[in-house]
Design a protein around this motif. Structure first.
Motif: not given
Length: 274
Positions: A41-42, A87-88, A91, A94
């Motif tokens: 994801l990052n 945040h994760k 993501q 997304d």
């Protein structure tokens, strides 16, 4: 259910070519397993997602992903960790938006320890605080899921009480929050912590249930064995599922992906699913 339920599968996108025929057979439900990986994801998750989209050309089934979960407690009380957990999961959404996925699995915050301790306070109980912490983290995630038409399904992990995460899901008052049952996790809780059996988890979820991870186990550990190799009473599980009208996605989540076809055959021959 008037006809036998259709089985879906959970696989990483690299195996899509191997299972393309199964996925196009009545458009079985699919859960992609790549995107729970925070490192991905990052990093270059769009490349992985774009490759999956190419492999899924012509697929018209219900698509979902397993959201991020390693080290992520959706009721974490620490404000810095809460921001990270939020945040994760954003993501993950997304990814859903990029793929056109309509469901994302998230993990229940309830632990075995919680079962014996959540009501051990006066006034504002630990139950209340856990729920407040969860809303602090997940309200923004739920709003984003609503915008995207994605349903977040809360999967039992250590849950001993079948009802706690159902009530947590209800507390969001959103069609974008529902419940998942993992059969192996429920069987572990039944065998090792005294929880009710798997079919009770399904009945107590009722039509909140929109997703099921199908795996066999021995009641001791999270085995993810092929169907028929453990001690889950599958007739009772599918009898409970037959009472529902919510049409949950029935996803074979097996450790050995080569056993997916055999597990489908086992349930077909038992007259339980197709």
């Amino acid at each position: 259910m008037s006809v036998l339920p259709l089985l879906g599968l959970a696989i990483p996108s690299r195996l899509l070519p191997e299972f393309r025929d199964l996925l196009l057979d009545d458009y079985r439900d699919l859960e992609l397993q790549d995107f729970f990986d925070s490192k991905l994801l990052n990093g270059d998750w769009r490349d992985v997602a774009d490759h999956a989209k190419v492999q899924l050309e012509g697929y018209q089934g219900r698509l979902g992903i397993h959201g991020p979960f390693w080290g992520l407690d959706i009721a974490n009380p620490d404000p810095d960790m809460a921001a990270l957990v939020r945040h994760k999961h954003l993501q993950g959404l997304d990814v859903c938006a990029h793929l056109g996925a309509t469901q994302m699995v998230v993990h229940s915050p309830y632990t075995t320890w919680d079962y014996n301790n959540l009501d051990d306070d006066k006034g504002l109980t630990r139950h209340d605080r856990l729920r407040e912490n969860c809303h602090h983290i997940m309200d923004a995630v739920v709003r984003r899921a609503e915008e995207l038409g994605v349903t977040l399904v809360i999967e039992n992990i250590e849950d001993k009480d079948p009802d706690s995460r159902c009530l947590l899901a209800d507390s969001f008052n959103s069609a974008s929050v529902a419940v998942s049952v993992d059969t192996g996790h429920a069987h572990y809780a039944h065998g090792s912590t005294g929880a009710p059996p798997v079919d009770y988890f399904i009945r107590r979820a009722g039509n909140r249930l929109r997703h099921v991870h199908l795996q066999d186990a021995d009641g001791y550990a999270d085995r993810h064995w092929p169907i028929g190799q453990g001690t889950i009473l599958w007739n009772s599980v599918f009898a409970a599922l037959a009472e529902l009208t919510s049409e949950p996605r029935l996803i074979l989540e097996l450790r050995d992906k080569t056993a997916i076809r055999g597990s489908i055959r086992w349930l077909q021959e038992a007259g339980l699913a197709r």
